[in-house]
Design a protein around this motif. Sequence first.
Motif, short mmCIF file in Angstrom:
data_model
loop_
_atom_site.label_atom_id
_atom_site.label_comp_id
_atom_site.label_asym_id
_atom_site.label_seq_id
_atom_site.Cartn_x
_atom_site.Cartn_y
_atom_site.Cartn_z
N LEU A 155 75.15 17.04 27.43
CA LEU A 155 74.35 17.61 28.52
C LEU A 155 75.20 17.97 29.74
O LEU A 155 74.79 18.81 30.53
CB LEU A 155 73.26 16.62 28.94
N ALA A 156 76.35 17.33 29.89
CA ALA A 156 77.23 17.56 31.04
C ALA A 156 76.43 17.58 32.35
O ALA A 156 76.44 18.54 33.11
CB ALA A 156 78.02 18.87 30.86
N LEU A 157 75.72 16.49 32.60
CA LEU A 157 74.84 16.41 33.77
C LEU A 157 75.64 16.22 35.04
O LEU A 157 76.52 15.36 35.11
CB LEU A 157 73.85 15.26 33.58
N PRO A 158 75.35 17.00 36.07
CA PRO A 158 76.09 16.88 37.33
C PRO A 158 75.89 15.50 37.97
O PRO A 158 74.77 15.03 38.08
CB PRO A 158 75.50 17.99 38.20
N GLY A 159 76.99 14.87 38.34
CA GLY A 159 76.94 13.55 38.96
C GLY A 159 76.83 12.41 37.97
O GLY A 159 76.77 11.25 38.35
N GLY A 160 76.75 12.72 36.69
CA GLY A 160 76.59 11.70 35.65
C GLY A 160 75.13 11.49 35.32
O GLY A 160 74.23 11.84 36.09
N PRO A 161 74.84 10.93 34.14
CA PRO A 161 73.47 10.81 33.68
C PRO A 161 72.56 9.97 34.58
O PRO A 161 71.44 10.36 34.87
CB PRO A 161 73.58 10.17 32.31
N ALA A 162 73.04 8.82 35.03
CA ALA A 162 72.17 7.95 35.83
C ALA A 162 71.77 8.63 37.14
O ALA A 162 70.61 8.60 37.54
CB ALA A 162 72.86 6.61 36.10
N THR A 163 72.73 9.26 37.78
CA THR A 163 72.44 9.96 39.04
C THR A 163 71.50 11.13 38.79
O THR A 163 70.52 11.32 39.53
CB THR A 163 73.75 10.45 39.69
N PHE A 164 71.77 11.90 37.76
CA PHE A 164 70.92 13.05 37.45
C PHE A 164 69.47 12.62 37.20
O PHE A 164 68.53 13.19 37.78
CB PHE A 164 71.45 13.81 36.23
N PHE A 165 69.28 11.63 36.35
CA PHE A 165 67.91 11.24 36.00
C PHE A 165 67.18 10.57 37.16
O PHE A 165 65.97 10.71 37.28
CB PHE A 165 67.89 10.38 34.74
N ARG A 166 67.90 9.90 38.03
CA ARG A 166 67.25 9.32 39.21
C ARG A 166 66.78 10.44 40.13
O ARG A 166 65.66 10.41 40.63
CB ARG A 166 68.19 8.39 39.96
N ARG A 167 67.63 11.43 40.35
CA ARG A 167 67.30 12.53 41.28
C ARG A 167 66.30 13.53 40.71
O ARG A 167 65.45 14.04 41.42
CB ARG A 167 68.57 13.27 41.68
N HIS A 168 66.45 13.86 39.43
CA HIS A 168 65.67 14.96 38.86
C HIS A 168 64.51 14.52 37.97
O HIS A 168 63.72 15.38 37.54
CB HIS A 168 66.58 15.91 38.09
N ALA A 169 64.43 13.22 37.68
CA ALA A 169 63.35 12.75 36.83
C ALA A 169 62.66 11.51 37.40
O ALA A 169 61.64 11.09 36.87
CB ALA A 169 63.89 12.45 35.42
N GLY A 170 63.24 10.93 38.44
CA GLY A 170 62.66 9.72 39.01
C GLY A 170 62.76 8.52 38.09
O GLY A 170 61.94 7.61 38.14
N VAL A 171 63.78 8.50 37.24
CA VAL A 171 63.98 7.41 36.27
C VAL A 171 65.31 6.72 36.58
O VAL A 171 66.35 7.38 36.65
CB VAL A 171 63.97 7.95 34.83
N ALA A 172 65.26 5.41 36.76
CA ALA A 172 66.46 4.64 37.06
C ALA A 172 67.09 4.11 35.77
O ALA A 172 66.42 3.43 34.99
CB ALA A 172 66.13 3.48 38.00
N LEU A 173 68.34 4.44 35.56
CA LEU A 173 69.12 3.99 34.42
C LEU A 173 70.42 3.38 34.94
O LEU A 173 70.79 3.59 36.08
CB LEU A 173 69.45 5.17 33.50
N ASP A 176 61.68 16.72 30.99
CA ASP A 176 61.35 17.78 31.93
C ASP A 176 62.50 18.05 32.90
O ASP A 176 62.78 19.21 33.23
CB ASP A 176 60.08 17.46 32.70
N GLY A 177 63.17 16.99 33.33
CA GLY A 177 64.32 17.15 34.23
C GLY A 177 65.45 17.92 33.58
O GLY A 177 66.08 18.79 34.20
N VAL A 178 65.72 17.63 32.31
CA VAL A 178 66.79 18.33 31.58
C VAL A 178 66.39 19.79 31.35
O VAL A 178 67.20 20.71 31.54
CB VAL A 178 67.10 17.63 30.23
N LEU A 179 65.17 20.02 30.95
CA LEU A 179 64.74 21.39 30.66
C LEU A 179 64.66 22.26 31.91
O LEU A 179 64.84 23.48 31.84
CB LEU A 179 63.39 21.39 29.93
#
Length: 157
Positions: free
Chosen positions: A100-118, A152-155
Amino acid sequence: VAASKGWNIPGLKCGQMILSNPADVAAFAPYAEDAGDTVGLLGARAAAAVYQDDGGWLAEVLTYLRGNREELARGVAEIPGMGLSPVEGTYIDWLDCRELALPGGPATFFRRHAGVALTDGQSCGAAGEGFARLVFAMPRPILRRALAQMRDGVLAR
């Protein structure tokens, strides 16, 4: 070992060390006094109680966790480019987000763009870069919602 995770009684201070050979007994002997000083009476009683008869609670929890693991696999399959590591004996899974090459890393991406803490995999060592750890020991509706928000955040990016 300890009853704290299996039976959800953390903080009662009663882990057990099981040594199966004389070499291990000798290696840990210098620490025996320190280890014995941290056991709480309530923890010892609780551990003894659940080890003797937990009323089937642990079996029910394990069945529920297997269902959550299956739900997690279905949800991850709906997120293009995400993989899932096989787990055994835990309720924490590694999400492979490298493709996925998520900007800022997966945990940061999902917290910011999906509201999910990992947990960011890299915080567990260099081999974890591009991975995130997800604790799937939660009510199934919350797990479904988290996975949908992650999808939804990834898409949407």
